[in-house]
Design a protein around this motif. Structure first.
Motif, PDB file in Angstrom:
ATOM      1  N   UNK A   1      76.188 -21.640  15.410  1.00 56.34           N
ATOM      2  CA  UNK A   1      77.510 -21.020  15.429  1.00 56.34           C
ATOM      3  C   UNK A   1      78.643 -21.987  15.226  1.00 56.34           C
ATOM      4  N   UNK A   2      78.354 -23.278  14.993  1.00 56.56           N
ATOM      5  CA  UNK A   2      79.403 -24.278  14.797  1.00 56.56           C
ATOM      6  C   UNK A   2      79.739 -24.436  13.320  1.00 56.56           C
ATOM      7  N   UNK A   3      80.995 -24.782  13.068  1.00 62.35           N
ATOM      8  CA  UNK A   3      81.448 -25.007  11.706  1.00 62.35           C
ATOM      9  C   UNK A   3      80.968 -26.378  11.231  1.00 62.35           C
ATOM     10  N   UNK A   4      80.242 -26.394  10.109  1.00 61.21           N
ATOM     11  CA  UNK A   4      79.732 -27.642   9.553  1.00 61.21           C
ATOM     12  C   UNK A   4      80.468 -27.965   8.258  1.00 61.21           C
ATOM     13  N   UNK A   5      80.349 -29.197   7.796  1.00 58.42           N
ATOM     14  CA  UNK A   5      80.914 -29.656   6.528  1.00 58.42           C
ATOM     15  C   UNK A   5      82.440 -29.575   6.515  1.00 58.42           C
ATOM     16  N   UNK A   6      83.073 -29.623   7.671  1.00 64.50           N
ATOM     17  CA  UNK A   6      84.534 -29.494   7.723  1.00 64.50           C
ATOM     18  C   UNK A   6      85.103 -30.322   8.869  1.00 64.50           C
ATOM     19  N   UNK A   7      84.724 -31.595   8.935  1.00 66.76           N
ATOM     20  CA  UNK A   7      85.239 -32.468   9.983  1.00 66.76           C
ATOM     21  C   UNK A   7      86.747 -32.651   9.880  1.00 66.76           C
ATOM     22  N   UNK A   8      87.309 -32.400   8.682  1.00 63.79           N
ATOM     23  CA  UNK A   8      88.746 -32.584   8.462  1.00 63.79           C
ATOM     24  C   UNK A   8      89.572 -31.392   8.927  1.00 63.79           C
ATOM     25  N   UNK A   9      88.927 -30.392   9.573  1.00 62.26           N
ATOM     26  CA  UNK A   9      89.640 -29.192  10.009  1.00 62.26           C
ATOM     27  C   UNK A   9      89.590 -29.123  11.541  1.00 62.26           C
ATOM     28  N   UNK A  10      90.524 -29.799  12.234  1.00 63.74           N
ATOM     29  CA  UNK A  10      90.476 -29.839  13.698  1.00 63.74           C
ATOM     30  C   UNK A  10      90.760 -28.476  14.315  1.00 63.74           C
ATOM     31  N   UNK A  11      90.137 -28.238  15.467  1.00 72.49           N
ATOM     32  CA  UNK A  11      90.399 -27.011  16.204  1.00 72.49           C
ATOM     33  C   UNK A  11      89.513 -25.849  15.833  1.00 72.49           C
ATOM     34  N   UNK A  12      88.583 -26.057  14.897  1.00 70.94           N
ATOM     35  CA  UNK A  12      87.741 -24.953  14.422  1.00 70.94           C
ATOM     36  C   UNK A  12      86.256 -25.226  14.670  1.00 70.94           C
ATOM     37  N   UNK A  13      85.924 -26.036  15.669  1.00 71.54           N
ATOM     38  CA  UNK A  13      84.539 -26.470  15.826  1.00 71.54           C
ATOM     39  C   UNK A  13      83.889 -26.016  17.130  1.00 71.54           C
ATOM     40  N   UNK A  14      84.482 -25.071  17.816  1.00 71.87           N
ATOM     41  CA  UNK A  14      83.846 -24.521  19.010  1.00 71.87           C
ATOM     42  C   UNK A  14      82.590 -23.746  18.621  1.00 71.87           C
ATOM     43  N   UNK A  15      81.482 -23.906  19.370  1.00 72.69           N
ATOM     44  CA  UNK A  15      80.282 -23.125  19.062  1.00 72.69           C
ATOM     45  C   UNK A  15      80.452 -21.632  19.338  1.00 72.69           C
ATOM     46  N   UNK A  16      81.530 -21.276  20.047  1.00 71.89           N
ATOM     47  CA  UNK A  16      81.807 -19.859  20.331  1.00 71.89           C
ATOM     48  C   UNK A  16      83.054 -19.401  19.573  1.00 71.89           C
ATOM     49  N   UNK A  17      83.331 -20.042  18.441  1.00 75.83           N
ATOM     50  CA  UNK A  17      84.580 -19.784  17.727  1.00 75.83           C
ATOM     51  C   UNK A  17      84.732 -18.309  17.353  1.00 75.83           C
ATOM     52  N   UNK A  18      83.680 -17.708  16.777  1.00 74.27           N
ATOM     53  CA  UNK A  18      83.784 -16.309  16.353  1.00 74.27           C
ATOM     54  C   UNK A  18      84.045 -15.396  17.546  1.00 74.27           C
ATOM     55  N   UNK A  19      83.365 -15.647  18.676  1.00 73.46           N
ATOM     56  CA  UNK A  19      83.584 -14.823  19.869  1.00 73.46           C
ATOM     57  C   UNK A  19      85.003 -15.000  20.403  1.00 73.46           C
ATOM     58  N   UNK A  20      85.479 -16.226  20.427  1.00 73.46           N
ATOM     59  CA  UNK A  20      86.822 -16.491  20.931  1.00 73.46           C
ATOM     60  C   UNK A  20      87.880 -15.818  20.058  1.00 73.46           C
ATOM     61  N   UNK A  21      87.681 -15.874  18.748  1.00 72.31           N
ATOM     62  CA  UNK A  21      88.637 -15.237  17.847  1.00 72.31           C
ATOM     63  C   UNK A  21      88.591 -13.715  17.995  1.00 72.31           C
ATOM     64  N   UNK A  22      87.401 -13.164  18.128  1.00 75.40           N
ATOM     65  CA  UNK A  22      87.297 -11.713  18.286  1.00 75.40           C
ATOM     66  C   UNK A  22      88.004 -11.256  19.558  1.00 75.40           C
ATOM     67  N   UNK A  23      87.813 -11.991  20.649  1.00 77.76           N
ATOM     68  CA  UNK A  23      88.462 -11.619  21.903  1.00 77.76           C
ATOM     69  C   UNK A  23      89.983 -11.706  21.783  1.00 77.76           C
ATOM     70  N   UNK A  24      90.479 -12.725  21.082  1.00 76.40           N
ATOM     71  CA  UNK A  24      91.928 -12.916  20.965  1.00 76.40           C
ATOM     72  C   UNK A  24      92.556 -11.954  19.960  1.00 76.40           C
TER      73      UNK A  24
END
Length: 395
Positions: A164-187
């Motif tokens: 569930x983690x964002x790969x190939x995008x180390x240059x994009x800070x703030x988008x690497x939580x393993x629960x990113x999709x769940x956090x965005x859906x809740x918000x």
């Protein structure tokens, strides 16, 4: 004994009604307002059956009457169209410098767009900023909070399906939580799909642009970064870890071999034809420009040095493409992103000529024809597909 009373079987009246309803809704999407008679003719249904179908869809708030036909023999016929209020979706295009938002209704009409600059490389508060930006876009669209049924987000890199983690995008800070999709859906208060940005550009190209009707094609994106999207049999090929198409990391002739590509966030093709490489090449030919796109534009207007620059740039792009088409053998390659767009037909023709000499497969090579942000259009298309599937399921 198995109980089958609760599940409609193929061929049952309810199943046939659902098939006919979906066919009519798809026709309204394709053609716009239609009369009962025209829907009957296009679906092969009788007038009474078409009338019952439209009554069902109107009762479900999926279609609405919209004026009458005029100009033909006999009385004017009532026209029906897809109800724009049957659902609303949002698309997001996330980059290192900004997030672009768009909200559309179920017909695909864009109601509002909003651009939110991102503060440097700040990683904290990403979800809250996205929620605020989306809420502002919904407000600009004149809609109530909580109205969205689907949201699609395009980002560099790709979600690893295992972690569930964002790969190939180390240059994009703030988008690497393993629960990113769940956090965005809740918000955000709606289902969220996160997709690679170049894949979404390919979705847009197939729905709206140069790849319309093409089941096997590659989209090459050349801008700040180099990437590709691969569509096979009408479906995006994402790969086992979601990294299919991350061709910027691909070793290519003419570029030094990059070790530890994950740490460096770069690779051979990126070093050969990414924005920084294009700017360095332009400097060598004395073609100044603040961006790679500006340098390409200047080259088009500069006889001699500009022509030599464009020829070398075309060779670099074709070198990477040759490796891709040798493996995939697509029917079509679409050039997309700021650099090919700036180069226009001149650069496209040069890349086509170079590719013909470097690869055995000889796919057609076309420029993108999707206006504005292809990633944003693709995000809306992805969200619309999911929203329509849900809203149009009437049985």
């Amino acid at each position: 004994m198995t109980d089958t009373t609760s599940t409609p079987r193929p061929g049952t009246p309810s199943r046939l009604r659902a098939i006919n309803d979906r066919a009519a809704l798809d026709l309204l999407l394709e053609h716009g307002p239609l009369s009962r008679t025209r829907i009957g003719a296009l679906t092969g249904l009788s007038k009474p059956t078409a009338s019952q179908l439209l009554a069902r869809l109107e009762a479900a708030h999926l279609v609405v009457p919209v004026g009458t036909s005029a100009g033909g023999p006999g009385p004017n016929a009532q026209l029906y169209q897809l109800n724009p209020a049957a659902g609303y979706v949002a698309g997001l295009d996330v980059t290192t410098t900004h997030v672009r938002f768009a909200v559309a209704d179920i017909t695909g009409t864009t109601l509002a767009e909003h651009l939110l600059p991102t503060p440097g490389r700040q990683a904290a508060g990403t979800v809250d900023r996205v929620a605020e930006g989306l809420a502002e876009t919904v407000r600009q669209a004149g809609l109530r909070p909580g109205c969205l049924s689907e949201i699609a987000i395009g980002t560099p890199g790709a979600l690893d399906p295992a972690t569930g983690k964002l790969r190939y995008a180390a240059h994009l800070p703030g988008w690497h939580s393993p629960r990113l999709a769940e956090e965005l859906r809740a918000a955000l208060g709606a289902p969220v799909a996160i997709e690679n940005d170049v894949n979404l550009a390919a979705v847009a190209e197939r729905a709206l642009g140069s790849a319309r009707g093409c089941a096997d094609f590659v989209l090459l994106w050349a801008e700040e970064g180099i990437g590709a999207a691969i569509t096979i049999g009408g479906r995006l090929h994402r790969g086992f870890t979601g990294g299919a198409g991350e061709v910027g990391y691909m070793p290519v002739p003419g570029a030094p071999v990059v070790r530890n590509v994950r740490r460096e966030n770069s690779g051979g093709f990126q070093e050969l034809a990414g924005a920084n490489a294009v700017l360095a090449l332009a400097k060598r030919y004395k073609l100044p420009g603040r961006t790679a796109e500006a340098a390409v534009t200047r080259a088009l207007a500069t006889p001699g040095a500009g022509e030599e620059f464009l020829a070398e740039l075309a060779n670099r792009l074709a070198t990477g493409l040759a490796a891709i088409v040798a493996v995939v053998d697509p029917e079509l390659v679409v050039l997309c992103g700021g650099i090919p767009t700036a180069g226009g037909e001149t650069l496209r023709e040069l890349v086509q000529e170079e590719l013909t000499g470097l690869a055995v497969p000889r796919p057609r090579l076309l420029s993108s024809t999707v206006p504005g942000s292809p990633v944003l259009h693709g995000a809306l298309q992805l969200a619309l597909t999911a929203a329509r599937e849900r809203a149009f399921t009437t049985a």
